[in-house]
Design a protein around this motif. Structure first.
Motif, PDB file in Angstrom:
ATOM      1  N   THR A  19     -51.754  -7.010 -22.147  1.00 35.35           N
ATOM      2  CA  THR A  19     -53.132  -7.050 -21.657  1.00 35.35           C
ATOM      3  C   THR A  19     -53.905  -8.219 -22.233  1.00 35.35           C
ATOM      4  O   THR A  19     -54.668  -8.880 -21.518  1.00 35.35           O
ATOM      5  CB  THR A  19     -53.859  -5.735 -22.018  1.00 35.35           C
ATOM      6  OG1 THR A  19     -53.160  -4.639 -21.431  1.00 35.35           O
ATOM      7  CG2 THR A  19     -55.289  -5.758 -21.508  1.00 35.35           C
ATOM      8  N   HIS A  45     -45.554  -9.648 -18.292  1.00 36.16           N
ATOM      9  CA  HIS A  45     -46.727  -9.054 -17.656  1.00 36.16           C
ATOM     10  C   HIS A  45     -47.685 -10.099 -17.089  1.00 36.16           C
ATOM     11  O   HIS A  45     -48.668  -9.733 -16.446  1.00 36.16           O
ATOM     12  CB  HIS A  45     -47.477  -8.164 -18.656  1.00 36.16           C
ATOM     13  CG  HIS A  45     -46.741  -6.918 -19.014  1.00 36.16           C
ATOM     14  ND1 HIS A  45     -46.316  -6.014 -18.071  1.00 36.16           N
ATOM     15  CD2 HIS A  45     -46.333  -6.434 -20.217  1.00 36.16           C
ATOM     16  CE1 HIS A  45     -45.690  -5.016 -18.682  1.00 36.16           C
ATOM     17  NE2 HIS A  45     -45.680  -5.252 -19.970  1.00 36.16           N
ATOM     18  N   THR A 135     -49.821  -1.490 -23.004  1.00 35.57           N
ATOM     19  CA  THR A 135     -49.269  -1.877 -21.707  1.00 35.57           C
ATOM     20  C   THR A 135     -47.791  -1.537 -21.644  1.00 35.57           C
ATOM     21  O   THR A 135     -47.284  -1.051 -20.632  1.00 35.57           O
ATOM     22  CB  THR A 135     -49.481  -3.377 -21.466  1.00 35.57           C
ATOM     23  OG1 THR A 135     -50.869  -3.668 -21.592  1.00 35.57           O
ATOM     24  CG2 THR A 135     -49.015  -3.781 -20.082  1.00 35.57           C
ATOM     25  N   ARG A 162     -49.269   2.350 -17.986  1.00 37.56           N
ATOM     26  CA  ARG A 162     -49.012   2.504 -16.552  1.00 37.56           C
ATOM     27  C   ARG A 162     -48.215   3.768 -16.254  1.00 37.56           C
ATOM     28  O   ARG A 162     -48.402   4.398 -15.212  1.00 37.56           O
ATOM     29  CB  ARG A 162     -48.292   1.274 -16.000  1.00 37.56           C
ATOM     30  CG  ARG A 162     -46.882   1.035 -16.537  1.00 37.56           C
ATOM     31  CD  ARG A 162     -46.381  -0.327 -16.086  1.00 37.56           C
ATOM     32  NE  ARG A 162     -45.017  -0.600 -16.483  1.00 37.56           N
ATOM     33  CZ  ARG A 162     -44.660  -1.026 -17.690  1.00 37.56           C
ATOM     34  NH1 ARG A 162     -45.587  -1.181 -18.631  1.00 37.56           N
ATOM     35  NH2 ARG A 162     -43.392  -1.291 -17.972  1.00 37.56           N
ATOM     36  N   HIS A 163     -47.331   4.157 -17.173  1.00 41.77           N
ATOM     37  CA  HIS A 163     -46.528   5.358 -16.947  1.00 41.77           C
ATOM     38  C   HIS A 163     -47.393   6.612 -17.012  1.00 41.77           C
ATOM     39  O   HIS A 163     -47.164   7.576 -16.266  1.00 41.77           O
ATOM     40  CB  HIS A 163     -45.396   5.418 -17.965  1.00 41.77           C
ATOM     41  CG  HIS A 163     -44.503   4.228 -17.906  1.00 41.77           C
ATOM     42  ND1 HIS A 163     -44.716   3.115 -18.695  1.00 41.77           N
ATOM     43  CD2 HIS A 163     -43.441   3.930 -17.116  1.00 41.77           C
ATOM     44  CE1 HIS A 163     -43.801   2.204 -18.419  1.00 41.77           C
ATOM     45  NE2 HIS A 163     -43.026   2.661 -17.467  1.00 41.77           N
ATOM     46  N   THR A 216     -48.538  -3.230 -12.791  1.00 44.14           N
ATOM     47  CA  THR A 216     -48.780  -2.969 -14.213  1.00 44.14           C
ATOM     48  C   THR A 216     -50.266  -2.999 -14.523  1.00 44.14           C
ATOM     49  O   THR A 216     -50.792  -2.119 -15.216  1.00 44.14           O
ATOM     50  CB  THR A 216     -48.040  -4.010 -15.067  1.00 44.14           C
ATOM     51  OG1 THR A 216     -46.635  -3.848 -14.878  1.00 44.14           O
ATOM     52  CG2 THR A 216     -48.367  -3.836 -16.543  1.00 44.14           C
ATOM     53  N   ARG A 217     -50.961  -4.026 -14.026  1.00 47.71           N
ATOM     54  CA  ARG A 217     -52.385  -4.150 -14.331  1.00 47.71           C
ATOM     55  C   ARG A 217     -53.195  -3.030 -13.685  1.00 47.71           C
ATOM     56  O   ARG A 217     -54.080  -2.452 -14.332  1.00 47.71           O
ATOM     57  CB  ARG A 217     -52.905  -5.513 -13.864  1.00 47.71           C
ATOM     58  CG  ARG A 217     -52.397  -6.688 -14.687  1.00 47.71           C
ATOM     59  CD  ARG A 217     -53.165  -7.951 -14.352  1.00 47.71           C
ATOM     60  NE  ARG A 217     -52.910  -8.381 -12.974  1.00 47.71           N
ATOM     61  CZ  ARG A 217     -51.940  -9.220 -12.632  1.00 47.71           C
ATOM     62  NH1 ARG A 217     -51.120  -9.703 -13.556  1.00 47.71           N
ATOM     63  NH2 ARG A 217     -51.774  -9.582 -11.374  1.00 47.71           N
ATOM     64  N   ARG A 218     -52.908  -2.730 -12.432  1.00 47.29           N
ATOM     65  CA  ARG A 218     -53.720  -1.754 -11.715  1.00 47.29           C
ATOM     66  C   ARG A 218     -53.551  -0.350 -12.285  1.00 47.29           C
ATOM     67  O   ARG A 218     -54.530   0.361 -12.539  1.00 47.29           O
ATOM     68  CB  ARG A 218     -53.348  -1.774 -10.223  1.00 47.29           C
ATOM     69  CG  ARG A 218     -54.325  -0.984  -9.341  1.00 47.29           C
ATOM     70  CD  ARG A 218     -55.690  -1.648  -9.325  1.00 47.29           C
ATOM     71  NE  ARG A 218     -56.618  -0.926  -8.476  1.00 47.29           N
ATOM     72  CZ  ARG A 218     -56.764  -1.167  -7.167  1.00 47.29           C
ATOM     73  NH1 ARG A 218     -56.052  -2.115  -6.588  1.00 47.29           N
ATOM     74  NH2 ARG A 218     -57.642  -0.482  -6.460  1.00 47.29           N
ATOM     75  N   TYR A 219     -52.321   0.063 -12.482  1.00 49.01           N
ATOM     76  CA  TYR A 219     -52.101   1.389 -13.038  1.00 49.01           C
ATOM     77  C   TYR A 219     -52.511   1.450 -14.511  1.00 49.01           C
ATOM     78  O   TYR A 219     -53.075   2.453 -14.959  1.00 49.01           O
ATOM     79  CB  TYR A 219     -50.638   1.798 -12.887  1.00 49.01           C
ATOM     80  CG  TYR A 219     -50.270   2.312 -11.520  1.00 49.01           C
ATOM     81  CD1 TYR A 219     -50.402   3.654 -11.197  1.00 49.01           C
ATOM     82  CD2 TYR A 219     -49.777   1.455 -10.541  1.00 49.01           C
ATOM     83  CE1 TYR A 219     -50.058   4.133  -9.936  1.00 49.01           C
ATOM     84  CE2 TYR A 219     -49.421   1.917  -9.277  1.00 49.01           C
ATOM     85  CZ  TYR A 219     -49.560   3.255  -8.978  1.00 49.01           C
ATOM     86  OH  TYR A 219     -49.218   3.724  -7.737  1.00 49.01           O
ATOM     87  N   GLY A 220     -52.202   0.401 -15.250  1.00 50.65           N
ATOM     88  CA  GLY A 220     -52.547   0.409 -16.669  1.00 50.65           C
ATOM     89  C   GLY A 220     -54.029   0.595 -16.909  1.00 50.65           C
ATOM     90  O   GLY A 220     -54.446   1.256 -17.872  1.00 50.65           O
TER      91      GLY A 220
END
Length: 330
Positions: A19, A45, A135, A162-163, A216-220
């Motif tokens: 991030t 990332h 992240t 993200r998970h 990754t960015r959106r869900y994180g």
């Protein structure tokens, strides 16, 4: 162009995650001289990760009016690279040391996996297990003999921000949300600009088409919504508890190797440091027959760990520098 102050030796500490990148410049007395923050420095990332790290380091030097020739050592903890003695990172240490090198600095430059600097900061150099979950994710043990062992070596992976969001969003999409989850569902829909679950599914498919980094960015970014709702939403509680239980398994897989009873455990990273996650991790670590553990608050962060390592690499730390650095951490 700002003037520099030659003759003021210092070391550079870097924490490069998925991030953001954080940098601190520390003198040999253990005093922080300057710092800077920039975008993600983890290559897996962000396509511009190497440039982000290098630019953030140079900004830290500029903000402190520090002469480049006075740097005595640089230690960077970078997510996604292999550890010493391991090959579970996405890129090798040899690649990272070459790719991330700053030609502007003539001092020794050491690149390690960010879990190593996080471990050093969280447990202040003591043996034990550290959970790094932001992240990305890693569980790392350092034994009383100084050996490093990660959960991936035992075919285990827990997950990061993200998970956690994957779990929550998927529960919404399959219709598992109940009346008590209404506030969380509303927050998730608003974050995606969706009116309902069908719109959420469409938005998720659009993000997937944008590529892995976008996912990754959106869900994180949704993870704080989930942890904040863990005490009021059964759906959020299930998601956080599931991640905590997977993480606890990684800790307990490694704990017998440490050589200390109870095994000290700490956490670092945006997800792992969240109180909702830590409380559920504490509960999940209590397993009959497993090695006893003691979950401790982190002594410091990964920047502190990198700074401690950089002072060691420099070999010029003044008496009391390590204690002063720990006391002065933000």
């Amino acid at each position: 162009m700002p003037t520099t102050r030659p003759g003021r030796p210092y070391v550079v500490a870097v924490d490069a995650g998925g991030t953001r990148t954080r940098v601190a410049c520390v003198d040999l007395e253990g005093r922080r001289l300057s710092g800077a923050a920039g975008p993600a420095g983890a290559w897996h990332h962000d396509d511009d990760a190497v440039a982000h790290l290098q630019e953030t380091v140079l900004e830290a030097l500029r903000s402190g009016d520090l002469a480049r020739e006075d740097a005595r050592a640089l230690v960077a903890g970078v997510a996604g690279v292999s550890r010493r003695g391991g090959d579970h990172g996405d890129r090798s240490l040899e690649w990272a040391r070459s790719a991330y090198a700053l030609p502007e600095l003539a001092c020794p430059q050491v690149v390690v996996n960010d879990a190593v600097t996080a471990h050093r900061g969280a447990l202040a150099g003591e043996p034990g297990v550290v959970v790094v979950a932001g992240t990305g994710s890693m569980v790392l043990a350092i034994t009383t003999d100084g050996d490093e062992v990660e959960n991936g070596q035992l075919a285990h992976y827990a997950g990061g921000a993200r998970h956690l969001a994957f779990e929550a969003v998927q529960q919404v999409l399959v219709g598992a949300a109940g009346p008590d989850d209404a506030d969380l569902v509303a927050a998730l829909l608003a974050a995606w600009g969706a009116a309902d679950a069908a719109g959420l599914r469409t938005a998720a498919l659009e993000v997937d088409r944008a590529g892995r980094h976008a996912v990754t960015r959106r869900y994180g970014a949704l993870a704080p919504l989930v942890t904040a709702a863990a005490s009021t939403s059964p759906l959020a509680d299930r998601a956080v508890r599931a991640l905590a239980e997977r993480t606890a398994r990684g800790v307990l897989l490694l704990a017998p190797l440490v050589g200390r009873d109870p095994v000290r455990v700490s956490t670092t990273g945006g997800v792992a440091s969240d109180p909702a996650f830590r409380e559920r991790l504490r509960e999940a670590l209590v397993v009959p027959g497993a090695t006893p553990t003691l979950l401790l608050p982190p002594a410091g962060d990964a920047v502190l760990g990198a700074a401690l390592m950089a002072l060691e690499v420099a070999g010029e730390a003044r008496p009391g520098a390590v204690d002063r650095l720990r006391e002065d951490q933000p």
